[in-house]
Scaffold this motif. Sequence first.
Motif, PDB file in Angstrom:
ATOM      1  N   THR A  73       0.824  -1.214   0.000  1.00 45.09           N
ATOM      2  CA  THR A  73       0.000   0.000   0.000  1.00 45.09           C
ATOM      3  C   THR A  73       0.856   1.263   0.000  1.00 45.09           C
ATOM      4  OG1 THR A  73      -0.101  -0.095   2.417  1.00 45.09           O
ATOM      5  CG2 THR A  73      -1.914  -1.117   1.188  1.00 45.09           C
ATOM      6  N   ALA A  74       2.175   1.101   0.059  1.00 44.38           N
ATOM      7  CA  ALA A  74       3.063   2.262   0.128  1.00 44.38           C
ATOM      8  C   ALA A  74       3.101   3.004  -1.198  1.00 44.38           C
ATOM      9  CB  ALA A  74       4.472   1.809   0.513  1.00 44.38           C
ATOM     10  N   ARG A  75       3.351   4.299  -1.108  1.00 42.56           N
ATOM     11  CA  ARG A  75       3.458   5.117  -2.317  1.00 42.56           C
ATOM     12  C   ARG A  75       4.784   4.827  -3.008  1.00 42.56           C
ATOM     13  NH1 ARG A  75       5.603  10.242  -3.561  1.00 42.56           N
ATOM     14  NH2 ARG A  75       6.403  10.432  -1.436  1.00 42.56           N
ATOM     15  N   VAL A  76       4.747   4.668  -4.331  1.00 45.76           N
ATOM     16  CA  VAL A  76       5.955   4.418  -5.109  1.00 45.76           C
ATOM     17  C   VAL A  76       6.561   5.751  -5.532  1.00 45.76           C
ATOM     18  CG1 VAL A  76       6.883   3.416  -7.225  1.00 45.76           C
ATOM     19  CG2 VAL A  76       5.156   2.170  -5.909  1.00 45.76           C
ATOM     20  N   LEU A  77       7.831   5.908  -5.266  1.00 48.11           N
ATOM     21  CA  LEU A  77       8.527   7.142  -5.620  1.00 48.11           C
ATOM     22  C   LEU A  77       8.998   7.111  -7.068  1.00 48.11           C
ATOM     23  CD1 LEU A  77       9.703   9.865  -4.726  1.00 48.11           C
ATOM     24  CD2 LEU A  77      11.729   8.636  -3.914  1.00 48.11           C
ATOM     25  N   GLY A  78       9.772   6.094  -7.421  1.00 50.48           N
ATOM     26  CA  GLY A  78      10.252   5.991  -8.790  1.00 50.48           C
ATOM     27  C   GLY A  78      11.652   5.409  -8.867  1.00 50.48           C
ATOM     28  N   VAL A  79      12.318   5.671  -9.983  1.00 56.05           N
ATOM     29  CA  VAL A  79      13.633   5.091 -10.256  1.00 56.05           C
ATOM     30  C   VAL A  79      14.631   6.208 -10.497  1.00 56.05           C
ATOM     31  CG1 VAL A  79      14.961   3.634 -11.818  1.00 56.05           C
ATOM     32  CG2 VAL A  79      12.597   3.024 -11.262  1.00 56.05           C
ATOM     33  N   PHE A  80      15.779   6.127  -9.795  1.00 49.15           N
ATOM     34  CA  PHE A  80      16.869   7.074  -9.994  1.00 49.15           C
ATOM     35  C   PHE A  80      17.839   6.496 -11.021  1.00 49.15           C
ATOM     36  CE2 PHE A  80      15.338   8.040  -5.759  1.00 49.15           C
ATOM     37  CZ  PHE A  80      15.414   9.422  -5.677  1.00 49.15           C
ATOM     38  N   ASP A  81      18.159   7.285 -12.026  1.00 48.04           N
ATOM     39  CA  ASP A  81      19.190   6.921 -13.000  1.00 48.04           C
ATOM     40  C   ASP A  81      20.227   8.024 -12.906  1.00 48.04           C
ATOM     41  OD1 ASP A  81      20.667   5.819 -15.002  1.00 48.04           O
ATOM     42  OD2 ASP A  81      18.998   5.567 -16.381  1.00 48.04           O
ATOM     43  N   ASP A  82      21.406   7.722 -12.356  1.00 50.19           N
ATOM     44  CA  ASP A  82      22.349   8.747 -11.913  1.00 50.19           C
ATOM     45  C   ASP A  82      21.616   9.586 -10.866  1.00 50.19           C
ATOM     46  OD1 ASP A  82      24.469   7.862 -13.471  1.00 50.19           O
ATOM     47  OD2 ASP A  82      23.750   8.960 -15.218  1.00 50.19           O
ATOM     48  N   GLU A  83      21.519  10.881 -11.087  1.00 52.95           N
ATOM     49  CA  GLU A  83      20.839  11.720 -10.091  1.00 52.95           C
ATOM     50  C   GLU A  83      19.426  12.093 -10.534  1.00 52.95           C
ATOM     51  OE1 GLU A  83      22.220  12.198  -7.151  1.00 52.95           O
ATOM     52  OE2 GLU A  83      23.903  11.014  -7.910  1.00 52.95           O
ATOM     53  N   THR A  84      18.986  11.555 -11.662  1.00 58.72           N
ATOM     54  CA  THR A  84      17.663  11.899 -12.196  1.00 58.72           C
ATOM     55  C   THR A  84      16.618  10.907 -11.706  1.00 58.72           C
ATOM     56  OG1 THR A  84      18.694  12.825 -14.171  1.00 58.72           O
ATOM     57  CG2 THR A  84      16.339  12.318 -14.286  1.00 58.72           C
ATOM     58  N   ARG A 132      15.613   8.172 -31.530  1.00 53.25           N
ATOM     59  CA  ARG A 132      16.604   7.615 -30.604  1.00 53.25           C
ATOM     60  C   ARG A 132      16.047   7.596 -29.176  1.00 53.25           C
ATOM     61  NH1 ARG A 132      22.059   7.365 -32.114  1.00 53.25           N
ATOM     62  NH2 ARG A 132      22.222   6.136 -30.216  1.00 53.25           N
ATOM     63  N   PHE A 133      16.415   6.593 -28.417  1.00 55.43           N
ATOM     64  CA  PHE A 133      16.066   6.579 -26.998  1.00 55.43           C
ATOM     65  C   PHE A 133      16.934   7.602 -26.268  1.00 55.43           C
ATOM     66  CE2 PHE A 133      14.799   2.244 -28.251  1.00 55.43           C
ATOM     67  CZ  PHE A 133      13.507   2.207 -27.736  1.00 55.43           C
ATOM     68  N   ARG A 134      16.398   8.145 -25.196  1.00 53.15           N
ATOM     69  CA  ARG A 134      17.136   9.161 -24.443  1.00 53.15           C
ATOM     70  C   ARG A 134      18.202   8.543 -23.544  1.00 53.15           C
ATOM     71  NH1 ARG A 134      11.725  10.803 -24.262  1.00 53.15           N
ATOM     72  NH2 ARG A 134      11.337  12.747 -25.408  1.00 53.15           N
ATOM     73  N   ASN A 135      17.935   7.366 -23.011  1.00 55.00           N
ATOM     74  CA  ASN A 135      18.876   6.715 -22.098  1.00 55.00           C
ATOM     75  C   ASN A 135      18.526   5.238 -21.991  1.00 55.00           C
ATOM     76  OD1 ASN A 135      16.622   6.569 -20.282  1.00 55.00           O
ATOM     77  ND2 ASN A 135      17.106   8.635 -19.570  1.00 55.00           N
ATOM     78  N   ASP A 136      19.341   4.511 -21.221  1.00 55.92           N
ATOM     79  CA  ASP A 136      19.115   3.065 -21.095  1.00 55.92           C
ATOM     80  C   ASP A 136      17.808   2.744 -20.377  1.00 55.92           C
ATOM     81  OD1 ASP A 136      21.298   2.305 -22.501  1.00 55.92           O
ATOM     82  OD2 ASP A 136      22.546   1.799 -20.772  1.00 55.92           O
ATOM     83  N   THR A 137      17.415   3.587 -19.438  1.00 51.86           N
ATOM     84  CA  THR A 137      16.150   3.332 -18.742  1.00 51.86           C
ATOM     85  C   THR A 137      14.992   3.327 -19.726  1.00 51.86           C
ATOM     86  OG1 THR A 137      16.996   4.359 -16.719  1.00 51.86           O
ATOM     87  CG2 THR A 137      14.613   4.125 -16.914  1.00 51.86           C
ATOM     88  N   GLU A 138      14.993   4.291 -20.648  1.00 51.54           N
ATOM     89  CA  GLU A 138      13.936   4.340 -21.655  1.00 51.54           C
ATOM     90  C   GLU A 138      14.028   3.138 -22.596  1.00 51.54           C
ATOM     91  OE1 GLU A 138      11.989   8.121 -23.721  1.00 51.54           O
ATOM     92  OE2 GLU A 138      13.781   7.456 -24.802  1.00 51.54           O
TER      93      GLU A 138
END
Length: 914
Positions: free
Chosen positions: A599-610, A887-893
């Motif tokens: 039930t916790a809120r999901v913050l997200g994923v950090f890629d480097d400092e983003t 093009r993709f912006r980064n590996d996460t994308e």
Amino acid sequence: MNAVEIEEAISALAEQPFDPDEFPYAFLEAFGRKSTEIKRLRSGHSNKSDLDGVLQRNHIHIKTCALGTVKETLDALRDSAATAKGKAKFILATDGQTLEAEDLSSDVPPIVCDYPEFPDHFGFFLPLAGISTVKQIRESAFDIKATGRLNRLYVELLKDNPEWGTSERRHDMNHFMARLIFCFFAEDTDIFSKADLFTSTIETMSAPDSSNTHEVIGELFKAMNTKPEDRAGAGRARWASVFPYVNGGLFSGSTDVPRFSRISRSYLLHIGNLDWKKINPDIFGSMIQAVADDEERGALGMHYTSVPNILKVLNPLFLDDLREKLEEAGDNTRKLLNLRNRMARIRVFDPACGSGNFLVIAYKEMRAIEAELNQRRGEGDRRSEIPLTNFRGIELRDFPAEIARLALIIAEYQCDVRHRGQKEALAEFLPLDAKNWITCGNALRLDWLSICPPTGTGVKMHSEDLFSTPLDQAEIDFENEGGETYVCGNPPFKGARKQSAEQKSDLAFIFQGGNDYKDCDYVAGWYLKGAAFLTVTKGALAFVSTSSVCEGEQVQHIWSRVFDSGSKIIFAHRPFAWRNNASNIAMVTCVIVGLGADTARVLGVFDDETLKHCHSVSPYLIPGEPIFVTAQKAPVSANLNQIVSGSMPRDGGNLLLGNTEKQELEAKAPGASKFLRRYSGTSELTNGTIRWCLWIEDGDLGAAKAIPEVAERIRAVEAFRLQSKAKTTNGYARIPHKFAQRSHKNGNAIIVSATSSQNREYLPADWINDQVIVSNAAYVVYGGELSQFACLVSRLHLAWVATVCGRMKTDYRYSKTLGWNTFPIPPLTEKNKADLNRCAEDILLAREAHFPATIADLYDPAKMPADLRAAHDRNDEVLERIYIGRRFRNDTERLEKLFDLYIRMTTGKGKKAG
């Protein structure tokens, strides 16, 4: 050289009379520059200074100068053409009274100091020793110095008291060192009634020959464990009565002290004369634990987790939320009071705490938030309501556990001084609290709820529910019970193949059945136990671990169990380099994974400092559905041919030949050339090594045996296989002229390396003809098209392999069932294939233009030829436009798209999490 050795060498240089001619060379020697380098500089052979100084190319330009001309000299060094041409990173000028230096490669502030004080800035120059610095080590000169001095004392005491180094007495020795550290800190921070009281008392009361030094120290320890009103009756010495009653368990128990020699007494006094107000418990604790660890002492001063890395865990776990609530509260006194009450109930728990740096940082950051809160309420001098005992840990070794508690005590005092003032801090510091909230034991066997219960009532779960055995010690109730518990830390990095039998047993205990644990890193136990802990505790957890827990087969082994327990990933840091400060220690690729209840809120994923916000996080640490990539027997993409392992000789080396052996065989038996083929595996592919093999078809066996040299090799293979203890190998003795396992097919093929350095931007692969036999140390795609080669050497494919295949140490490890067979490619039109074919040809032509450079040469990121890089960029653009039109912006994308496509292509094949 490590940081401690460098600090000692620089300190010794500063204590010597200043010699302007020798200083530059002595300075470089102190930073571990090789004697051959110094010799070349002295001779002028490599010294290209244009200012009559000493210039070591790529490192530093040094010049000694006349009194009062340091600034002008430094300006001249900065403007020097030789400085620029020699790519000097540092410039340094000194006249023996003043020293100035600049780091030309960064925006770090320059050094301006009196000459005797330049050792305090040794961290500034650590790149000269090949040590990658971080801000903390630049600013921790005292901690490095103190660690080095304590280490020398420790080693000297063990030399004179060998029994104190045995397992029976090691705890006593470590406890003694913790007592010393406290006394040194206390005498320099007014905790004792007089500055240098501890050191001066030892110097005055102990004999110069050190014969009674141990007795004097022992008497002081006894005094600090005796209340003032009881000292006369206890027979305490009058000269020890000026010391305060410390208690807190620090001076209780045995007051034995090891015997001192003249040398160790001298070391002790020298350590006491350091300025212990500068101690930084964030860093010092981790470094000092190496003093008592024989294995770690060689890298003394290197082992600590940097504060920025710790904050990557703590900020998203709970600190950022507290800061946001502080910002929202503004000057509203009611909201500020509610936040203060909440913070007073927060517990921070590190079940692999080492010397406590995660706990210390968490405590200091919370105190800073509380101090700002109190200022807004007009209560700046208010006593902290954040209890130190709400910061708990488990540590396997006793000395780090003791240092962790001491580091927290020191941090509490320093925070009181900083936020409330020296007077208030001193008034409430002594006597110390006798509670021990850092537990020494095996975290995977102890009951976490007995150490960190959700309330102060000591509620426990049954052992079988929490993979635990009860803790046999008195429980300490939390102050202000009932709040959140945040679990954090950096559990041991132990891969599946490097665990001891005891550690394997720990994991088997945690996994409770099956064999999945055998393939998992040791840290998996903390994730599983932590997820179970969250089922009865309000809060969240986040651990640092090697990236392998989110790669390859471990993903399903670990995260299916975590998700089944009711937890989910609430934030994550994608793989990043976790470097030790020593250049000769391997870099580790790490991730940070935060867990919370479903039930916790999901913050997200950090890629480097983003940070990329999202609604759910995959166990592969990208935004998206929790799904497990499972091994596939055949490619999920219709555009890919089957991939197989190369052919396995199992021949005792008799069917294989080096280049020289091949030439000798052909010289003796020219007819043997017919049976020789190029032989290539991972090493041959990447390093250009030339090897050959005998490849004999059944129909050619008679002709091959007619050549004596070939016949002899065939007989040797038969003998080798018959002598093997493996029945399968024995069976292959029937066909000694052939490889044991043959996958070779005629026609062009793609060879793929089984492993690749993580520094490479593309996987090693090549387009080969049927005259090359691929070994079982590589993979091969027979009948593949150039368009498939283009896909394989793309940035997209590397991102996929790096995520789903796992690693061997830090190298990428290829897998045919998890890497190639699962790689999702959208349907390709004939134009798509033609475009990719041209891209593949361009890559191969660019390689050919640089013959005889090897793949290892060509794909070194720092040396990759421009035409080859351009060919790969075109290939990546063409392929990525097929996926998303750009093009993709980064590996996460890239990974988000690949996983989305994989899910759609494997409906009914893949397995969704949860």
